[in-house]
Motif scaffolding. Sequence first.
Motif, mmCIF file in Angstrom:
data_model
loop_
_atom_site.group_PDB
_atom_site.id
_atom_site.type_symbol
_atom_site.label_atom_id
_atom_site.label_comp_id
_atom_site.label_asym_id
_atom_site.label_seq_id
_atom_site.Cartn_x
_atom_site.Cartn_y
_atom_site.Cartn_z
ATOM 1 N N ALA A 179 48.022 38.001 35.586
ATOM 2 C CA ALA A 179 46.640 37.985 36.066
ATOM 3 C C ALA A 179 45.968 36.623 35.913
ATOM 4 O O ALA A 179 44.790 36.480 36.260
ATOM 5 N N ALA A 180 46.710 35.627 35.432
ATOM 6 C CA ALA A 180 46.113 34.301 35.222
ATOM 7 C C ALA A 180 45.548 33.753 36.527
ATOM 8 O O ALA A 180 46.229 33.727 37.553
ATOM 9 N N GLY A 181 44.292 33.324 36.508
ATOM 10 C CA GLY A 181 43.669 32.726 37.679
ATOM 11 C C GLY A 181 43.148 33.714 38.699
ATOM 12 O O GLY A 181 42.657 33.306 39.761
ATOM 13 N N MET A 182 43.255 35.011 38.407
ATOM 14 C CA MET A 182 42.824 36.016 39.383
ATOM 15 C C MET A 182 41.369 36.410 39.175
ATOM 16 O O MET A 182 40.874 36.420 38.038
ATOM 17 N N ASN A 183 40.697 36.782 40.270
ATOM 18 C CA ASN A 183 39.369 37.353 40.162
ATOM 19 C C ASN A 183 39.501 38.854 39.879
ATOM 20 O O ASN A 183 40.604 39.412 39.958
ATOM 21 N N PRO A 184 38.401 39.542 39.534
ATOM 22 C CA PRO A 184 38.495 40.968 39.181
ATOM 23 C C PRO A 184 39.129 41.848 40.263
ATOM 24 O O PRO A 184 39.886 42.769 39.949
ATOM 25 N N ASN A 185 38.822 41.571 41.516
ATOM 26 C CA ASN A 185 39.411 42.374 42.591
ATOM 27 C C ASN A 185 40.915 42.171 42.670
ATOM 28 O O ASN A 185 41.681 43.124 42.871
ATOM 29 N N GLU A 186 41.360 40.918 42.524
ATOM 30 C CA GLU A 186 42.793 40.631 42.541
ATOM 31 C C GLU A 186 43.484 41.270 41.342
ATOM 32 O O GLU A 186 44.611 41.773 41.461
ATOM 33 N N THR A 187 42.824 41.258 40.183
ATOM 34 C CA THR A 187 43.403 41.870 38.987
ATOM 35 C C THR A 187 43.558 43.372 39.159
ATOM 36 O O THR A 187 44.582 43.955 38.776
ATOM 37 N N ALA A 188 42.559 44.010 39.754
ATOM 38 C CA ALA A 188 42.636 45.454 40.013
ATOM 39 C C ALA A 188 43.804 45.774 40.948
ATOM 40 O O ALA A 188 44.534 46.751 40.749
ATOM 41 N N GLU A 189 43.990 44.929 41.966
ATOM 42 C CA GLU A 189 45.108 45.110 42.896
ATOM 43 C C GLU A 189 46.440 44.886 42.186
ATOM 44 O O GLU A 189 47.423 45.589 42.437
ATOM 45 N N LEU A 190 46.468 43.903 41.281
ATOM 46 C CA LEU A 190 47.687 43.625 40.519
ATOM 47 C C LEU A 190 48.071 44.818 39.645
ATOM 48 O O LEU A 190 49.258 45.155 39.533
ATOM 49 N N MET A 191 47.090 45.458 39.018
ATOM 50 C CA MET A 191 47.373 46.633 38.195
ATOM 51 C C MET A 191 48.067 47.714 39.020
ATOM 52 O O MET A 191 49.039 48.327 38.569
ATOM 53 N N LYS A 192 47.577 47.934 40.234
ATOM 54 C CA LYS A 192 48.206 48.921 41.117
ATOM 55 C C LYS A 192 49.642 48.502 41.438
ATOM 56 O O LYS A 192 50.558 49.329 41.477
#
Length: 252
Positions: A179-192
């Motif tokens: 998640a390094a460098g990601m915004n909250p929306n990108e982090t949420a997508e990464l979790m999925k």
Amino acid sequence: MAMLDVKNLSISFGGLKAVDDFSITIEKGQLYGLIGPNGAGKTTIFNLLTGVYKPDGGRILLDGKDITGHKAIQINQAGIARTFQNIRLFKELSVLDNVKVGLHNHHKYSTLSGILRLPSYYKVEKEMDERAMELLKVFDLDKEFDYKASNLPYGKQRKLEIARALATEPKLLLLDEPAAGMNPNETAELMKTIRFVRDHFDMTVLLIEHDMKLVSGICERLTVLNFGHMLAEGPTSEVLSNPEVIKAYLGE
């Protein structure tokens, strides 16, 4: 049998103990987190698990097989793949070709066949193209297969790096601060994405991460490192509420 069983792992650099008597057991199919302050030894452990460093002591068992001290290529072929905190894609290659790099472990042709473009070369290339496209479709990257990797948005570059790692057909996937460098929306997508990888590929995942929302959201168990030593281990909620962990890591 555990997917990863590490016992008493240690390594020193210039007399400084970077990792001291580290042990961890990860069951098949687990989403496991390795956390700790900067400099705690987390990336050093990843480098020990993947053969970048050879341990001074201890042992590493992958799915019951002793891989302690093996070379990086041997460990990758045995079933460990990783991503990096700083994305390491081949930026000038296409999205498709980045995934094909990972496929060469299991799809091979001779040098002569490649030079002379013999039928065996085209057969293997076709197989790799098809498999790469299958992986890209899983990550919704198939429409960008011919893009340069550098032209993808940051979040999709992260997905591509995971797809390339999966192309090596690992048993254990190591994610270094995904998640390094990601915004909250990108982090949420990464979790999925990470949950999907575990479920769809029947994968065991070990990740290093500083984003506590991601850690608490997907990790089933945690190990906490501090100055190369294990500070705590157990179910995620228990570890994150441990006063010693809060003091050493969360700074509260």
